[in-house]
Design an enzyme around this catalytic site. Structure first.
Site, mmCIF file in Angstrom:
data_model
loop_
_atom_site.group_PDB
_atom_site.id
_atom_site.type_symbol
_atom_site.label_atom_id
_atom_site.label_comp_id
_atom_site.label_asym_id
_atom_site.label_seq_id
_atom_site.Cartn_x
_atom_site.Cartn_y
_atom_site.Cartn_z
ATOM 1 N N ARG A 17 2.906 5.566 -5.136
ATOM 2 C CA ARG A 17 1.408 6.237 -4.998
ATOM 3 C C ARG A 17 1.437 7.729 -4.830
ATOM 4 N NH1 ARG A 17 -1.285 2.107 -0.817
ATOM 5 N NH2 ARG A 17 0.795 2.179 -0.219
ATOM 6 N N LYS A 77 1.491 7.076 2.550
ATOM 7 C CA LYS A 77 1.994 6.502 3.781
ATOM 8 C C LYS A 77 2.693 7.601 4.851
ATOM 9 C CE LYS A 77 2.643 2.592 3.885
ATOM 10 N NZ LYS A 77 1.603 1.502 4.523
ATOM 11 N N TYR A 96 -2.282 6.975 5.600
ATOM 12 C CA TYR A 96 -2.165 5.900 6.377
ATOM 13 C C TYR A 96 -0.938 6.062 7.389
ATOM 14 C CZ TYR A 96 -5.061 3.854 2.827
ATOM 15 O OH TYR A 96 -6.020 3.468 1.973
ATOM 16 N N GLU A 120 -6.425 4.648 7.536
ATOM 17 C CA GLU A 120 -6.999 3.257 8.154
ATOM 18 C C GLU A 120 -7.757 3.286 9.312
ATOM 19 O OE1 GLU A 120 -3.217 3.729 10.449
ATOM 20 O OE2 GLU A 120 -3.923 4.262 8.645
#
Length: 378
Positions: A17, A77, A96, A120
């Site tokens: 991503r 990430k 995240y 998150e």
């Protein structure tokens, strides 16, 4: 340059991503923001450097240049160890992070006094997790798609067709956790014609699920007895429990897995928080997604949405955009003060752990964020 947002290429193995898509970059540029993106950062998601240039981004050749010039690093990430040395004091990293299971990353963020906003952890007053939600929706839906694939005989499964056919009963799907992942797993499995059960400890949530599905999905109060009873029937078992900012509880023991049907599939969507299934003790990848234990197929992939990176990147970009705009308009300190959801996402700041749950999990000292930003927050 003020309000410089940087998008480095994702380095976590198997991550496909990108954090900002070209259309979102264009929106930021129109708001007088500068966006620097590492070359080929969007390539695996289907977005070319030329598209980013047309959107107004500055494309640079190295991650080092992105990290050096950007006030705000926007990622999908968590940063990898090779990026820790690039952190700068008071730089904002928005990604995240899952710090409850990332102790070394937490230490690096504290050492460099980085303001780390965990996507998150961003939470609204009514308990919604607006940036996590779209990835949870994708992961829930993909869990069933993957599970159905690994039930196929040539993939090591039992050879059960999830929806069955007339005269032959459908496959059984058991979902532990009635949150966003669980609901989307149940929706997809039910739509495929499976026999679906959802387990949760919140009776009100179970009532909502019953109403939502109009009886097409069975609901059960979640305890060790119902986990064992339902798991023994399952062709696919989905672990979908989330406790924000904490490690996932181990709810499914090896004794349960040993009682499951041979060739059945367990998918531990909670693996990015440590997982709820005792036997998912090895991280899988999209390239090597499944391993077998006790005759049961195990899938424990922490970045399931990377299987559909174009959809996932668009969804993530749209979800994070309102908060990026707040940072651009107000600066990080005022934005934290004014926006409760963004404030909840701050995990570290100025060398302190500001998220109480992360501090508890890592046995670290917790500091109220109001003490760091110089005013009382609501």
């Amino acid at each position: 340059m003020a309000n410089v947002f940087g998008v480095p290429k994702e380095l976590k193995p198997g991550e496909t991503r990108v954090s900002l898509t070209p259309d979102v970059v264009n929106m930021l540029v129109q708001d007088d923001c500068t966006v620097i993106i590492e070359t080929t950062a969007g390539e695996l998601s289907g977005f070319s450097d030329d598209e980013y240039k047309k959107a107004g981004a500055i494309v640079v050749p190295t991650k080092e240049e992105v990290w050096a010039k950007a006030d705000y690093i926007i990622k999908v990430k968590e940063p990898q160890p090779c990026e820790y040395e690039l952190f700068r004091e008071d730089q904002v990293i928005f990604s995240y992070l899952h710090l409850a299971v990332e102790e070394e990353l937490t230490k690096a963020l504290l050492k460099k006094k980085v303001c780390a906003i965990a996507s998150e952890s961003v939470k609204t007053a009514n308990g919604e997790l607006p940036i996590l939600r779209p990835m949870s929706e994708i992961a829930g839906r993909m869990s069933i798609q993957m599970g159905a694939t690994f039930l196929e005989k040539q993939n090591g499964g039992s050879g059960v067709l999830l929806g069955g056919v007339p005269g032959v009963q459908p496959g059984k799907v058991v979902v532990i956790g009635g949150g966003v992942v669980g609901i989307n797993a149940a929706k997809t499995a039910s739509g495929m014609g499976a026999d679906v059960s959802v387990l949760d400890i919140d009776s009100k949530r179970l009532a909502e699920i019953d109403l939502l599905f109009q009886g097409r999905v069975k609901t059960h109060y979640c305890n060790s007895t119902t986990i064992m009873e339902e798991s023994k029937k399952a062709d696919i078992l989905v672990g979908a429990v989330l406790i924000p900012n904490k490690k996932a509880p181990k709810l499914v023991g090896a004794d349960v897995i040993k009682e499951m049907k041979k060739g059945s599939v367990v998918i531990d969507v909670a693996i990015d928080q440590g997982g709820i299934i005792e036997t998912t003790d090895a991280i899988a990848t999209l390239q090597d997604p499944v391993y077998e234990k006790f005759g049961v197929q195990h899938v424990a992939i922490p970045n399931i949405p990377s299987a559909v990176p174009k959809t996932a990147s668009l969804a993530y970009s749209y979800a994070i955009l309102p908060y990026i705009k707040l940072l651009a308009q107000m600066g990080v300190v005022v934005a934290i003060k004014e926006n409760e959801a963004l404030r909840a996402g701050v995990n570290t700041m100025r060398g302190c752990v500001t998220c109480e749950e992360v501090a508890q999990t890592l046995n670290a000292e917790h500091t109220e964020i109001s003490l760091l930003v110089g005013f009382n927050v609501k």
